[in-house]
Design a protein around this motif. Structure first.
Motif, mmCIF file in Angstrom:
data_model
loop_
_atom_site.group_PDB
_atom_site.id
_atom_site.type_symbol
_atom_site.label_atom_id
_atom_site.label_comp_id
_atom_site.label_asym_id
_atom_site.label_seq_id
_atom_site.Cartn_x
_atom_site.Cartn_y
_atom_site.Cartn_z
ATOM 1 N N ASP A 75 0.702 -1.233 -0.023
ATOM 2 C CA ASP A 75 -0.067 0.067 -0.107
ATOM 3 C C ASP A 75 0.713 1.232 0.097
ATOM 4 O OD1 ASP A 75 0.749 -0.387 2.479
ATOM 5 O OD2 ASP A 75 -0.712 0.478 3.529
ATOM 6 N N LYS A 76 2.126 1.082 -0.387
ATOM 7 C CA LYS A 76 3.094 2.354 -0.291
ATOM 8 C C LYS A 76 3.784 2.250 -1.298
ATOM 9 C CE LYS A 76 3.272 3.155 4.530
ATOM 10 N NZ LYS A 76 4.012 3.266 5.797
ATOM 11 N N CYS A 77 4.350 3.305 -2.068
ATOM 12 C CA CYS A 77 5.323 3.193 -3.172
ATOM 13 C C CYS A 77 6.064 4.504 -3.213
ATOM 14 C CB CYS A 77 4.274 3.317 -4.586
ATOM 15 S SG CYS A 77 3.165 4.655 -4.635
ATOM 16 N N ASP A 78 7.195 4.596 -4.197
ATOM 17 C CA ASP A 78 7.677 5.721 -4.455
ATOM 18 C C ASP A 78 7.465 6.207 -5.766
ATOM 19 O OD1 ASP A 78 9.445 5.547 -1.923
ATOM 20 O OD2 ASP A 78 10.711 4.300 -2.920
ATOM 21 N N ILE A 79 7.761 7.659 -5.945
ATOM 22 C CA ILE A 79 7.457 8.432 -7.235
ATOM 23 C C ILE A 79 8.868 8.168 -7.978
ATOM 24 C CG2 ILE A 79 7.097 10.634 -8.365
ATOM 25 C CD1 ILE A 79 4.855 11.148 -6.067
ATOM 26 N N ILE A 80 8.808 7.761 -9.412
ATOM 27 C CA ILE A 80 9.931 7.696 -10.083
ATOM 28 C C ILE A 80 9.878 8.910 -10.900
ATOM 29 C CG2 ILE A 80 10.945 6.373 -11.945
ATOM 30 C CD1 ILE A 80 9.650 3.912 -10.681
ATOM 31 N N HIS A 81 8.924 9.173 -11.559
ATOM 32 C CA HIS A 81 8.818 10.204 -12.685
ATOM 33 C C HIS A 81 7.138 10.951 -12.708
ATOM 34 C CE1 HIS A 81 9.792 11.778 -16.597
ATOM 35 N NE2 HIS A 81 8.474 11.539 -17.164
ATOM 36 N N LYS A 82 7.241 12.034 -13.027
ATOM 37 C CA LYS A 82 6.049 12.985 -13.349
ATOM 38 C C LYS A 82 6.039 13.159 -14.748
ATOM 39 C CE LYS A 82 4.254 17.337 -12.787
ATOM 40 N NZ LYS A 82 4.268 18.992 -12.368
ATOM 41 N N TYR A 83 4.833 12.688 -15.368
ATOM 42 C CA TYR A 83 4.570 13.000 -16.601
ATOM 43 C C TYR A 83 3.966 14.336 -17.097
ATOM 44 C CZ TYR A 83 5.099 7.650 -17.317
ATOM 45 O OH TYR A 83 5.599 6.419 -17.503
ATOM 46 N N MET A 84 4.689 14.723 -18.142
ATOM 47 C CA MET A 84 4.054 16.066 -18.998
ATOM 48 C C MET A 84 3.055 15.752 -19.623
ATOM 49 S SD MET A 84 5.861 18.414 -17.346
ATOM 50 C CE MET A 84 7.226 18.315 -16.206
ATOM 51 N N HIS A 85 2.369 17.094 -20.126
ATOM 52 C CA HIS A 85 1.028 16.612 -21.087
ATOM 53 C C HIS A 85 1.444 16.142 -22.415
ATOM 54 C CE1 HIS A 85 -1.579 19.200 -18.304
ATOM 55 N NE2 HIS A 85 -0.828 19.901 -18.281
ATOM 56 N N ASP A 86 2.485 16.328 -22.854
ATOM 57 C CA ASP A 86 3.008 15.687 -24.243
ATOM 58 C C ASP A 86 3.232 14.176 -23.902
ATOM 59 O OD1 ASP A 86 5.121 16.652 -22.784
ATOM 60 O OD2 ASP A 86 6.162 16.712 -24.654
ATOM 61 N N GLU A 87 3.929 13.924 -22.692
ATOM 62 C CA GLU A 87 3.976 12.694 -22.693
ATOM 63 C C GLU A 87 2.817 11.854 -22.340
ATOM 64 O OE1 GLU A 87 8.407 12.952 -20.308
ATOM 65 O OE2 GLU A 87 6.834 13.206 -19.031
ATOM 66 N N ILE A 88 1.877 12.115 -21.593
ATOM 67 C CA ILE A 88 0.732 11.440 -21.378
ATOM 68 C C ILE A 88 -0.181 11.261 -22.595
ATOM 69 C CG2 ILE A 88 -1.577 11.850 -20.499
ATOM 70 C CD1 ILE A 88 -0.414 13.676 -18.192
ATOM 71 N N ARG A 89 -0.109 12.272 -23.520
ATOM 72 C CA ARG A 89 -0.353 12.231 -25.065
ATOM 73 C C ARG A 89 0.112 11.058 -25.791
ATOM 74 N NH1 ARG A 89 1.285 13.946 -29.490
ATOM 75 N NH2 ARG A 89 2.606 15.546 -28.336
ATOM 76 N N LYS A 90 1.527 10.791 -25.472
ATOM 77 C CA LYS A 90 2.256 9.832 -26.095
ATOM 78 C C LYS A 90 1.731 8.557 -25.765
ATOM 79 C CE LYS A 90 6.068 12.499 -27.980
ATOM 80 N NZ LYS A 90 7.441 12.984 -27.517
ATOM 81 N N LEU A 91 1.692 8.447 -24.349
ATOM 82 C CA LEU A 91 1.239 7.252 -23.864
ATOM 83 C C LEU A 91 0.021 6.741 -24.150
ATOM 84 C CD1 LEU A 91 2.551 7.641 -20.174
ATOM 85 C CD2 LEU A 91 3.529 6.107 -21.783
ATOM 86 N N THR A 92 -1.049 7.798 -24.320
ATOM 87 C CA THR A 92 -2.365 7.172 -24.824
ATOM 88 C C THR A 92 -2.283 6.771 -26.564
ATOM 89 O OG1 THR A 92 -2.775 9.543 -25.442
ATOM 90 C CG2 THR A 92 -3.641 8.672 -23.233
ATOM 91 N N GLU A 93 -1.428 7.485 -27.293
ATOM 92 C CA GLU A 93 -1.457 7.097 -28.412
ATOM 93 C C GLU A 93 -0.920 6.024 -28.916
ATOM 94 O OE1 GLU A 93 1.140 10.147 -30.236
ATOM 95 O OE2 GLU A 93 -0.709 11.927 -30.458
ATOM 96 N N GLU A 94 0.209 5.355 -27.937
ATOM 97 C CA GLU A 94 0.929 3.978 -27.806
ATOM 98 C C GLU A 94 0.343 2.991 -27.258
ATOM 99 O OE1 GLU A 94 4.874 4.821 -26.549
ATOM 100 O OE2 GLU A 94 5.462 6.234 -28.144
ATOM 101 N N ASN A 95 -1.267 3.445 -26.727
ATOM 102 C CA ASN A 95 -1.968 2.274 -25.966
ATOM 103 C C ASN A 95 -1.313 1.607 -24.918
ATOM 104 O OD1 ASN A 95 -4.195 2.693 -27.910
ATOM 105 N ND2 ASN A 95 -3.282 1.269 -29.207
ATOM 106 N N ILE A 96 -0.579 2.421 -24.237
ATOM 107 C CA ILE A 96 -0.059 2.006 -22.830
ATOM 108 C C ILE A 96 -1.011 2.078 -21.817
ATOM 109 C CG2 ILE A 96 2.090 2.361 -21.244
ATOM 110 C CD1 ILE A 96 3.700 3.107 -23.527
ATOM 111 N N VAL A 97 -1.532 3.253 -21.744
ATOM 112 C CA VAL A 97 -2.658 3.619 -20.781
ATOM 113 C C VAL A 97 -3.900 4.353 -21.582
ATOM 114 C CG1 VAL A 97 -1.719 5.808 -19.973
ATOM 115 C CG2 VAL A 97 -3.071 4.451 -18.519
#
Length: 107
Positions: A75-97
């Motif tokens: 129930d605990k975790c560490d943050i590795i990276h914060k996504y910017m708006h263009d990175e979120i768009r690329k993740l959705t285009e590549e069907n990762i999320v």
């Protein structure tokens, strides 16, 4: 001296979740480097902002982050990276999320 061509912006590689990493949305700031995140796998975790990110990467509610859940406390975790708006768009285009999942976690 010739001018540099700045028409092409440098493209950074988007960090994709690897084994043991989960994409999450920040739900609530708790203070003292701790936040509550809603993860794509359906769990809500308490995340810790590591020292290398403090005062360099500003995180607020609604941001999409990449986290690494702890092995000994799920129930605990560490943050590795914060996504910017263009990175979120690329993740959705590549069907990762899916964009719907991110909007559902934010809302």
């Amino acid at each position: 001296m010739p001018k540099k061509d700045r028409s092409e912006a440098p493209t950074r590689e988007v960090m994709k979740p690897e084994e043991g990493e989960v994409i999450c949305v920040v739900k609530k700031m708790l203070g003292a480097e701790h936040i509550i995140v809603a993860c794509v796998d359906g769990k809500q975790r308490v995340a810790r902002i590591p020292g290398r990110m403090r005062k360099k990467v500003w995180i607020k509610e609604g941001d999409v982050v990449l986290t690494a859940p702890w092995d000994f406390q799920s129930d605990k975790c560490d943050i590795i990276h914060k996504y910017m708006h263009d990175e979120i768009r690329k993740l959705t285009e590549e069907n990762i999320v899916s964009r719907d999942i991110i909007d559902q976690l934010r809302g």
